[in-house]
Write a protein that holds these residues in place. Structure first.
Motif, PDB file in Angstrom:
ATOM      1  N   ALA A 131       5.030  10.000 -42.363  1.00 11.16           N
ATOM      2  CA  ALA A 131       4.665   9.607 -43.920  1.00 11.16           C
ATOM      3  C   ALA A 131       3.202   9.687 -43.996  1.00 11.16           C
TER       4      ALA A 131
ATOM      5  N   TRP B  25       1.695   6.125 -48.417  1.00 12.49           N
ATOM      6  CA  TRP B  25       2.823   5.494 -48.478  1.00 12.49           C
ATOM      7  C   TRP B  25       2.884   4.199 -47.939  1.00 12.49           C
TER       8      TRP B  25
ATOM      9  N   LEU C 291      11.775   1.981 -44.151  1.00 12.12           N
ATOM     10  CA  LEU C 291      12.496   2.978 -44.566  1.00 12.12           C
ATOM     11  C   LEU C 291      11.396   4.243 -44.539  1.00 12.12           C
ATOM     12  N   ALA C 292      10.317   3.707 -44.816  1.00 12.20           N
ATOM     13  CA  ALA C 292       9.094   4.943 -44.951  1.00 12.20           C
ATOM     14  C   ALA C 292       8.847   5.476 -43.470  1.00 12.20           C
TER      15      ALA C 292
ATOM     16  N   SER D 252      11.340   5.493 -40.859  1.00  6.92           N
ATOM     17  CA  SER D 252      12.546   6.113 -40.649  1.00  6.92           C
ATOM     18  C   SER D 252      12.407   7.416 -41.357  1.00  6.92           C
ATOM     19  N   TYR D 253      11.827   7.575 -42.722  1.00 11.15           N
ATOM     20  CA  TYR D 253      11.961   9.155 -43.240  1.00 11.15           C
ATOM     21  C   TYR D 253      10.921   9.824 -42.266  1.00 11.15           C
ATOM     22  N   GLY D 254       9.745   9.416 -41.995  1.00  8.30           N
ATOM     23  CA  GLY D 254       8.663   9.944 -41.232  1.00  8.30           C
ATOM     24  C   GLY D 254       9.068  10.278 -39.710  1.00  8.30           C
TER      25      GLY D 254
ATOM     26  N   ARG E 173       9.858  17.993 -46.229  1.00  6.46           N
ATOM     27  CA  ARG E 173       9.194  16.967 -46.456  1.00  6.46           C
ATOM     28  C   ARG E 173       8.346  17.549 -47.617  1.00  6.46           C
TER      29      ARG E 173
END
Length: 153
Positions: A14, A18, A55-56, A58-60, A111
């Motif tokens: 990310a 972020w 959350l940031a 895990s998304y990245g 992404r």
């Protein structure tokens, strides 16, 4: 310098902005809990920041790798022999392929914070996936790694 175990590996982390947003989420949670006292305020600050950071992160945390004659992109693993020639997409073309040119059957590891991408046709007739769309910060390196893996396989 030691040689890499993989000719290509990238983590789609990310962006830095972020992490600032994560801190702001913690501040917002602290403000919500402000009427309940100092301890809940601190809990909201720490808990809100930590939850949004998880959350940031895990998304990245998704990775793209070319290893052992296979392309591993997130949860997908496909042999490079089942892939066609990769097409490097500039930001404008990448946006087009993830919107109005997109095929619903395609595998898309995208992404939005990464403007460039690689589109790789799937040549295996038994696979219903027409192509892979992979957001990448280094599409030239990924394309070269796929070509190298295909010629050595």
């Amino acid at each position: 310098m030691q040689p890499s175990a993989s000719p290509y590996e990238e983590r789609l982390t990310a962006p830095r902005s972020w992490w600032l947003i994560c801190a702001l989420v913690g501040v917002a949670m602290a403000l919500v809990l402000l009427p309940f006292g100092t301890l809940p305020l601190l809990g909201g600050l720490v808990g809100g920041t930590a939850a949004s950071a998880v959350l940031a992160s895990s998304y990245g945390s998704v990775r793209i790798r070319v290893v052992g004659g296979a392309l591993i992109a997130g949860e997908a693993k496909i042999p490079v022999s089942a892939l066609g020639d990769a097409e490097i997409l500039d930001p404008e073309e990448a946006r087009a392929w993830r919107t109005y040119k997109a095929d619903t059957r395609a595998f898309m590891l995208l992404r939005a914070y990464i403007p460039r991408a690689l589109r790789i046709p799937v040549t295996d007739p038994a696979d219903p996936t027409p192509y892979l769309y992979l957001s990448t910060r280094e599409p030239e390196r990924l394309s070269a790694a796929l070509e190298t893996a295909r010629t050595t396989a």
